[in-house]
Design an enzyme around this catalytic site. Structure first.
Site, PDB file in Angstrom:
ATOM      1  CG  HIS A  79      78.265   7.735  19.658  1.00 23.97           C
ATOM      2  ND1 HIS A  79      77.200   6.923  19.997  1.00 23.97           N
ATOM      3  CD2 HIS A  79      78.958   7.067  18.690  1.00 23.97           C
ATOM      4  CE1 HIS A  79      77.246   5.823  19.284  1.00 23.97           C
ATOM      5  NE2 HIS A  79      78.302   5.885  18.486  1.00 23.97           N
ATOM      6  CD  GLU A  82      79.715   8.474  14.745  1.00 30.77           C
ATOM      7  OE1 GLU A  82      79.462   7.401  14.169  1.00 30.77           O
ATOM      8  OE2 GLU A  82      80.410   8.557  15.772  1.00 30.77           O
ATOM      9  CG  HIS A  83      74.582   6.770  15.577  1.00 33.38           C
ATOM     10  ND1 HIS A  83      74.101   5.485  15.514  1.00 33.38           N
ATOM     11  CD2 HIS A  83      75.813   6.669  16.134  1.00 33.38           C
ATOM     12  CE1 HIS A  83      74.991   4.642  16.007  1.00 33.38           C
ATOM     13  NE2 HIS A  83      76.036   5.342  16.411  1.00 33.38           N
ATOM     14  CD  GLU A 159      77.777   2.344  18.760  1.00 33.84           C
ATOM     15  OE1 GLU A 159      78.970   2.589  18.500  1.00 33.84           O
ATOM     16  OE2 GLU A 159      76.829   3.019  18.308  1.00 33.84           O
TER      17      GLU A 159
END
Length: 459
Positions: A79, A82-83, A159
């Site tokens: 993840h 992904e950012h 997040e």
């Protein structure tokens, strides 16, 4: 010195090795709904679905990597990466990427799951070349600088905090841990505060290099598009990045596994000062390749998939004990989960749990009525078709199908398969899946006596 004839022969041989292989997987009507696949040199797969009646196109790249591919110390790396792929390439800054898509009224995003990651852009059909160039550039040329890693760390920590502030979301991560323990599938996709703080540029860059090889990628596009044109533009973008140099490479096969999940009676309680108690009661489900998944889908829909489902009627309509109550299934390559969620006042959590447990036991022993099954099949069929009304949904379907199954199923075939589910099929899968002793995950303001009673609820 090399002779002219030998140079010509070498070029011809290289060209022969570099030929792309194209297949028509599903034949549409008058070109509508036709799905084609091309395997490029380097093992990159490109699948498209043509829909000439729309003015949009969605382009995505699926990577065969998710949080289950992480070691404990790398938890959250997929993840995180992904950012970072949105933070800039040698050709474009982060602002250049977002501004280019904004300027044509498009939308761009990505998502990370436990077994795959997807990056996509939805634009007008005339702007598809721009979307292809940008997304391919991100996937093949991201810089992943130390400065960007440090800057994005704070965003990801926020997040994680946002997710923890939403117990209705967080309880599903807790349930995965309850059922799967401290395993890659049981850990949160986002990672934890500790693992995210420990990740550095070098470890993330190595993870990127290992898992974003073209053999692990599937390119998917749907909408008012031409397959050959998409293939040509994708090939040009990847070759420009030097990503298709291995002309003898072949795509990786869909994930396989032999994990047998038989967790029973585990309880995890997280005491928090929330207004509601959030509950997931569940059992081991089915792998996504299990042919019984169609019957399990019908079972889940009838039990808790809509306003006419048993759980909705019993918990909400008749007794008013919860606003949200539903059942769901999660299928992975080698195992699955079946869960029932409810959010209710803490004082009523035991009543809600008893009703859910009673209904699960009743369906496990008696099955469902023909009327319930027929209604569930109709609901599934309608929602499946309605859910494929936009190009983004079509891109998701063909991309995930190629990555996870290595094949495509037409909508008509899917509807036919649902319609073939019989009451006996549902009874058999209900007895097999729901017959296990359930496990329980709860987040809420729980007192000691309540905790003891909750553990008794799954005994």
């Amino acid at each position: 010195m090399t002779s002219r004839s030998s140079v010509t022969t070498a070029r011809a041989s290289s060209k022969a090795r570099a030929v792309a292989r194209t297949q028509t997987l599903l034949k549409g009507t008058n070109g509508i709904g036709t799905v084609r696949r091309t395997v490029l040199p380097g093992g990159l797969r490109v699948v498209t679905e043509t829909l000439p009646s729309v003015r949009s196109a969605t382009f995505g790249i699926w990577a065969n990597v998710g949080s289950r591919d992480e070691t404990p110390t790398l938890n959250g790396a997929t993840h995180y990466l992904e950012h970072l792929l949105f933070k800039g390439t040698a050709k474009r800054s982060a602002l250049d990427i977002s501004a280019a898509i904004d300027a044509v009224g498009g939308e761009m995003n990505a998502f990370t799951a436990k077994e795959y990651t997807c990056y996509y852009a939805r634009v007008l059909d005339t702007d598809l070349p721009l979307a292809i160039d940008i997304v391919c550039d991100m996937l093949t040329g991201s810089l992943i600088t130390a400065e960007d890693v440090d800057a994005e760390r704070g965003v990801i920590l926020e997040e994680i905090a946002m997710t923890e502030d939403d117990p209705g979301d967080c309880v599903h991560d807790l349930f995965a841990h309850t059922m799967l323990g401290d395993t890659p599938l049981g850990r949160p996709v986002l990672g934890t505060v500790d693992t995210i703080n420990a990740l550095d540029r070098g470890r993330i860059a190595r993870f990127y290099k290992k898992h974003y090889d073209p053999t692990h990628l599937v390119v998917a596009a749907a909408g008012n598009i031409d397959h050959a044109t998409v293939v040509r533009q994708v090939r040009r973008a990847f070759e420009r990045a030097g990503a298709l140099s291995r002309t003898d490479a072949v795509p990786v096969a869909p994930r396989e596994g032999s994990r047998t999940l038989r967790t029973a009676g585990r309880v995890e309680l997280l005491n928090r000062k929330t207004e509601q108690a959030h509950v997931v009661l569940g059992v081991p489900g089915l792998a996504r390749t299990d042919d019984r998944r169609w019957a399990l889908g019908v079972l889940s829909t009838a039990l808790g998939g809509g306003m006419s489902s048993r759980l909705f009627q019993e918990v909400r309509e008749k007794r008013g004990l919860a606003y949200s109550v539903y059942s769901y299934t999660s299928g992975f390559a080698d195992c699955g989960l079946f869960g029932v969620y409810a959010g209710c006042r803490p004082s009523q959590v035991h009543d809600v749990l008893k009703i859910c447990r009673d209904e699960i036991d009743r369906v496990a022993s008696e099955g469902l009525t023909d009327e319930e099954i027929g209604r569930a099949i109709g609901q599934l069929s309608g929602s499946t078709v309605l859910g494929l009304e936009d190009t983004g949904a079509l891109m998701n379907r063909i991309g995930k199908s190629e990555l996870c199954w290595g094949d495509q199923m037409s909508v008509d075939d899917m509807l036919a398969r649902m319609a073939q589910v019989t009451p006996d099929d549902v009874r058999e899968v209900a007895a097999e899946v729901l017959g296990h002793r359930p496990s329980l995950s709860v987040i809420g303001p729980l007192k000691d006596k309540q905790a003891d009673r909750l553990e008794e609820a799954v005994s």
